[in-house]
Each structure stands twice: as C-alpha cells, then as structure tokens.
Design a protein around this motif. Structure first.
Motif, PDB file in Angstrom:
ATOM      1  N   MET A   1      -0.372   1.372  -6.528  1.00  0.00           N
ATOM      2  CA  MET A   1       0.845   0.859  -6.090  1.00  0.00           C
ATOM      3  C   MET A   1       0.471   0.262  -4.918  1.00  0.00           C
ATOM      4  SD  MET A   1       3.120   0.336  -8.303  1.00  0.00           S
ATOM      5  CE  MET A   1       4.630   0.006  -7.226  1.00  0.00           C
ATOM      6  N   ARG A   2      -0.129   1.019  -3.966  1.00  0.00           N
ATOM      7  CA  ARG A   2      -0.401   0.564  -2.491  1.00  0.00           C
ATOM      8  C   ARG A   2      -1.412  -0.720  -2.491  1.00  0.00           C
ATOM      9  NH1 ARG A   2      -2.361   5.106   1.372  1.00  0.00           N
ATOM     10  NH2 ARG A   2      -0.342   6.009   0.772  1.00  0.00           N
ATOM     11  N   GLN A   3      -2.404  -0.761  -3.420  1.00  0.00           N
ATOM     12  CA  GLN A   3      -3.263  -1.749  -3.607  1.00  0.00           C
ATOM     13  C   GLN A   3      -2.626  -2.936  -3.860  1.00  0.00           C
ATOM     14  OE1 GLN A   3      -6.828  -1.090  -5.887  1.00  0.00           O
ATOM     15  NE2 GLN A   3      -7.840  -2.874  -5.135  1.00  0.00           N
ATOM     16  N   GLN A   4      -1.788  -3.041  -4.923  1.00  0.00           N
ATOM     17  CA  GLN A   4      -1.063  -4.056  -5.460  1.00  0.00           C
ATOM     18  C   GLN A   4      -0.083  -4.574  -4.287  1.00  0.00           C
ATOM     19  OE1 GLN A   4       1.538  -3.378  -8.693  1.00  0.00           O
ATOM     20  NE2 GLN A   4       1.196  -5.415  -9.688  1.00  0.00           N
ATOM     21  N   LYS A   5       0.543  -3.664  -3.577  1.00  0.00           N
ATOM     22  CA  LYS A   5       1.435  -4.250  -2.485  1.00  0.00           C
ATOM     23  C   LYS A   5       1.052  -4.989  -1.542  1.00  0.00           C
ATOM     24  CE  LYS A   5       4.951  -2.500   0.815  1.00  0.00           C
ATOM     25  NZ  LYS A   5       5.553  -1.012   0.979  1.00  0.00           N
ATOM     26  N   PHE A   6      -0.434  -4.454  -0.892  1.00  0.00           N
ATOM     27  CA  PHE A   6      -1.282  -5.074   0.028  1.00  0.00           C
ATOM     28  C   PHE A   6      -1.861  -6.323  -0.668  1.00  0.00           C
ATOM     29  CE2 PHE A   6      -5.312  -5.761   1.601  1.00  0.00           C
ATOM     30  CZ  PHE A   6      -5.309  -5.979   2.893  1.00  0.00           C
ATOM     31  N   HIS A   7      -2.166  -6.333  -1.795  1.00  0.00           N
ATOM     32  CA  HIS A   7      -2.466  -7.869  -2.523  1.00  0.00           C
ATOM     33  C   HIS A   7      -1.367  -8.739  -2.165  1.00  0.00           C
ATOM     34  CE1 HIS A   7      -4.228 -10.685  -5.232  1.00  0.00           C
ATOM     35  NE2 HIS A   7      -3.220 -10.896  -5.879  1.00  0.00           N
ATOM     36  N   TYR A   8      -0.105  -8.272  -2.493  1.00  0.00           N
ATOM     37  CA  TYR A   8       1.036  -9.321  -2.437  1.00  0.00           C
ATOM     38  C   TYR A   8       1.353  -9.743  -0.869  1.00  0.00           C
ATOM     39  CZ  TYR A   8       2.317  -8.783  -7.334  1.00  0.00           C
ATOM     40  OH  TYR A   8       2.013  -8.604  -8.855  1.00  0.00           O
ATOM     41  N   ILE A   9       1.072  -8.894  -0.080  1.00  0.00           N
ATOM     42  CA  ILE A   9       1.185  -9.205   1.137  1.00  0.00           C
ATOM     43  C   ILE A   9       0.299  -9.885   1.962  1.00  0.00           C
ATOM     44  CG2 ILE A   9       1.228  -8.081   3.754  1.00  0.00           C
ATOM     45  CD1 ILE A   9       2.299  -5.538   2.595  1.00  0.00           C
TER      46      ILE A   9
END
Length: 522
Positions: A1-9
C-alpha cells in the motif's frame, strides 16, 4: 500500500509539473516561433464562430473578403475552440487551453501505452521525459492541430494493444475511431501504422491456441478508416482547387515535388534538421538519450531479454518517423511544429536511455544520484532551447501593427500587411478584419511569391493598385520591411511616399491610408 501510494504521488507530481509548464504564459498573443501557423489556425476558428460554422469549410482571412476556403486537415482543434468562443468570447488563451488539454490527455495515454508495451517503471520515466521535453512543452500550448493529433494517435495505439491482449473487438473499433480522427486531425500521425503492424505480428505469432485474433478482424475497421480519411482529403483538395487562394496546406515540401537530386545535393537537409533538434526541439541531452535508448536493446543483454510485451514497439514508431523524414524533410525543417509527432517516440526512447544508464550502476544509492545528475543535465540542456522558443517574438511588431490597424480602420475595412516575415498573417488577425498579405498570392491570374517582393517595382505598384481596386483601404508595414523597401525598392518606396497619406507612423511600423491619395506635394 505504501509503495502504491508513493507511485500515485509521483504520477500526480509529474502531471502537475507538466500542466504548470504548459500553462506558463498561456495568455500571450500568437507572436512566438509558430506565430504564422497559429494566426491562420486562429482565423479558421474565428471564421467558424463568426461566418460559416460548417466544419468542412475552414476559412482563412488573409486573402481578401472571401470566402477564402482552404484545403486543410480536419479542424478538430479549431472547431472545439469556436464552440468555446460562443461561451467565453474570442481570447488567445482559449485556443492554447484546447491544445493543453489534448497535451495532458496525450500524456496520460502515453503512460498507459508504455505500461502495456514495456512496464510501469518505463512508463513513469517516459511521461517524466514527455513532461520536460521542450518540443512537447512548447507545442502543447500552441494553437495548432499537432497536440490533438499526438493525443489521439497515442490513444489509438493504447487501445489497439489492449485489443491485442484481450481480443475484445470493442477496443479494436474504439482504436479505429480515435485513430481515424487522429489521422484526419493531421495526416503525419499515420506513421503510427508501423508500430501497429509490428504489434499485430508479435501477438499473432505468439498464439498457441485458436482465438479471435485474426487478420480478417482488421479488414473492416481498416477499410472504413481508410475510406473516411481518403474521402476527407479528397474533399480538402477540392476546396483548395475551387476557392481562392487555391491553397492546399503543406503540398509543396515533399520529395516528389522536385527532382530528388536536389534533396540529395542538400543531404536531405540533415544539417538543418539536427540544428533544429538541438536548438528548437529537443536539446542535446534528450537527443543523446534518445539515441542511447533506441540502441540499448541491441547491445544490452539484460534489456534485450526483459519480458516486455512489445520490446521494439517504439523503435518501430521511430522507423515510421524516419520514413516520414525521407519523404517530408523539407516540410519538417520549414515548419518545425510538425516535429510534435516525434515527441512520444523521444520520450519513450530517452526514458529507456535513462534506465539503460542506471542499469550499469550496481549500487542502488548511487543509482539515485545518477537519476539526479541526469535530471539536472536535462534541465540545463532544456533552458536555452525553451528560452529560444519563447523569446523568439518574431511577430510581436506585427501584433502591435494589427492592434493599431484595429484602432485606425472602421469595422469592415480590408487591410494589407507586411509583417516581420513576408506572408505572415499575424497583423491581419489582430486587426480584427480581413485583408491580404503583401505581396499577395496572385496577380491577374498569375501565382506570385508571397515570401519576397517582386524585383521589378512596377509589379509591386500594379499589385497594390489591383488590391486597392478590390477595396483594400489600409496598408500596414513594419519598419523592418519598410527599410528594405526604402533601400532595395526605391521606385516602390517613392510611389508610396508620394501617393498615399500616412495615417500613423512610429519607430516600429507605418500605416498608409489607401483611400486618400496625396493631391499635392509641398
């Protein structure tokens, strides 16, 4: 989830930076490098709004009172702008904002396409390259059809790859519809046919079980698209041969228009083309990274054997552009805005170049440093290119001349103009009227060269009197051109000085009142 959130940012940040770069100076008049073409585009949008709203009759305002229908590409951008004029009125930023919207759409489509044919990491870096690419930044906020063509064609390719992967016909027909509109919006977009062919061959060769993916599926949408595109351009040619000024856009700069030996002697204009790439389009960093990226899969084993869906997709798109160059090099160097079709190819291949360079680094922490160095080099490389693009206000005096004519003339008066570049219609557009560029395109049925004054001054005088007989009332000349007339065309200069009253003169331009001749000279 953290990696996905970073990707969207990261994605959001890239799109925000791209948008802000494209909105810079969005209200500026059409005076920069592409001013000539933008003014003609703006005229067509305005004439859809004020004159004939039929999208099949694009009309310019630089050949007299009209109707002056031109043979042009399908007017996707200008027609959308004309519809917005009905809500917001005519403003410079409307045409530019339409282009920006298409540019941002194209950025999203390029991300989705690259993610499908390569992978997510390549996709993110590809749109980062596109966001920072000088040609893309500048082109995406110019009132031209090119950003729309790139966005539509990229979307067509994205949907076509989805069709190949899912074998769902709805994606094939959506791809055909959007691709057809893209090719109509500007025909050079058709170079995308080569990567489409490559993609089909790759997926068809991988089939291990019977399925829907057959060549016969492509026949109906392919034929329909070809018929529609051909029919429109036949119609455009009919307009060009039926109405003055008998202009079919971009018809004279192709390899078949003159003996090919002329192009060979010029080295296919390669020297000029490279200068444009370095100074007006890409900059040295992007050009070098694109070259590295296009070759990397051939000399790097790791990249060659990565499990990309379509490893050579953008190389085939590059091959399509190279083919376009060999038949239309003169069009590309004369009208550099046509290089917009090259931008998604450059973005993807330069991204691959970046990833190839970083793949040589074994230390992950040092890899981040390398990314930073490459980013700094690209920004440093971009600065002089962007400055050259934006600071080339080659039509600014013509713009001011147009505003002066607008104040001087009455509503329906026809004007003549000589801008910084002969043939430029910028002053006519900003005069809020119709008229002619001087020299005009035709005199007594004979085609004239609008890019230079006749060597015989009597021809210029005859041309001027002919246009006055067609109700030309004001003649605006920028000082640069007036000095040329004074120094190189003394007979024409004396004729102007001794025959017509000066309505206004500044250090930048002079306006003659053609309706009032001088009756006595003290």
């Amino acid at each position: 989830m953290r990696q996905q959130k970073f990707h969207y940012i990261v994605l959001f940040s890239i799109f925000l930076v791209a948008l802000l770069l494209r909105l810079w100076r969005i209200n500026m008049p059409y005076v920069e490098l592409y001013s000539w073409r933008e003014a003609s585009t703006a005229m067509m949008a305005e004439n859809f709004f004020t004159s004939n709203p039929n999208i099949f009759f694009p009309q310019i305002s630089w050949n007299g009172p009209g109707p002056s229908y031109n043979g042009r590409e399908f007017q996707t951008v200008t027609y959308i702008a004309s519809l917005l004029y009905r809500i917001f009125g005519i403003h410079n930023n409307i045409g530019r904002l339409v282009a920006v919207c298409f540019g941002m759409w194209g950025l999203f489509a390029l991300y989705k396409l690259t993610k499908l044919v390569w992978d997510q990491k390549h996709a993110v870096i590809t749109i980062a390259m596109m966001a920072l690419l000088p040609q893309s930044i500048f082109g995406d906020r110019s009132f031209l059809p090119d950003p729309a063509m790139v966005a539509l064609v990229t979307t067509c390719l994205w949907l076509f790859v989805i069709y190949l992967q899912t074998e769902k016909l709805k994606y094939l027909y959506l791809s055909a519809i959007i691709g057809c509109l893209g090719f109509l919006t500007k025909l050079p977009g058709a170079i995308a046919g080569l990567p489409m062919l490559y993609a089909f061959i790759v997926y068809y060769s991988r089939k291990t079980q019977p399925g829907k993916l057959t060549l016969s599926q492509l026949i109906i949408p392919g034929i329909l698209a070809t018929v529609i595109i051909s029919a429109y351009y036949f119609w455009a040619y009919h307009l060009a041969t039926s109405y003055p000024p008998y202009h079919f856009a971009g018809e004279k700069n192709w390899v078949w228009n003159e003996p090919i030996i002329n192009w060979i002697k010029e080295g296919f204009f390669l020297k000029r083309f490279i200068w444009i790439l370095l100074n007006l389009s890409l900059g040295p960093a992007f050009l070098l990274l694109t070259l590295i990226g296009s070759l990397s899969s051939y000399f790097n084993r790791n990249m060659k054997h990565q499990s990309f869906a379509l490893p050579q997709f953008f190389n085939w798109w590059l091959a399509g552009f190279i083919f376009y160059y060999f038949i239309g090099a003169k069009e590309l160097i004369d009208n550099p805005h046509n290089l917009q079709v090259f931008t998604p190819i450059v973005a993807a291949l330069s991204a691959r170049g970046v990833l190839y360079i970083t793949s040589l680094i074994r230390n992950q922490k040092f890899e981040i440093v390398v990314y930073g160095i490459l980013l700094a080099l690209m920004l440093f490389s971009n600065r002089p290119v962007i400055k050259q693009l934006y600071d080339t206000d080659e039509a600014f005096v013509g713009y001011k001349l147009g505003l002066a004519l607008k104040k001087t003339k009455t509503k329906n008066d026809l004007v003549l103009v000589m801008g910084e570049n002969l043939g430029s219609p910028v002053a006519i557009y900003y005069s809020g009227s119709k008229g002619w560029v001087f020299p005009c395109m035709e005199l007594n049925g004979v085609k004239m060269n609008i890019y230079s004054l006749p060597t015989n001054d009597s021809v210029s005088i005859e041309m001027l009197e002919s246009l006055i007989s067609k109700n030309a009332r004001w003649f605006g000349i920028v000082q640069f051109q007036y000095d040329i007339i004074k120094n190189k065309h003394p007979v024409f200069f004396n004729y102007l000085q001794n025959t017509y009253n000066v309505a206004e003169q500044t250090h930048e331009y002079i306006i003659f009142n053609l309706s009032k001749k001088i009756t006595a000279k003290m």
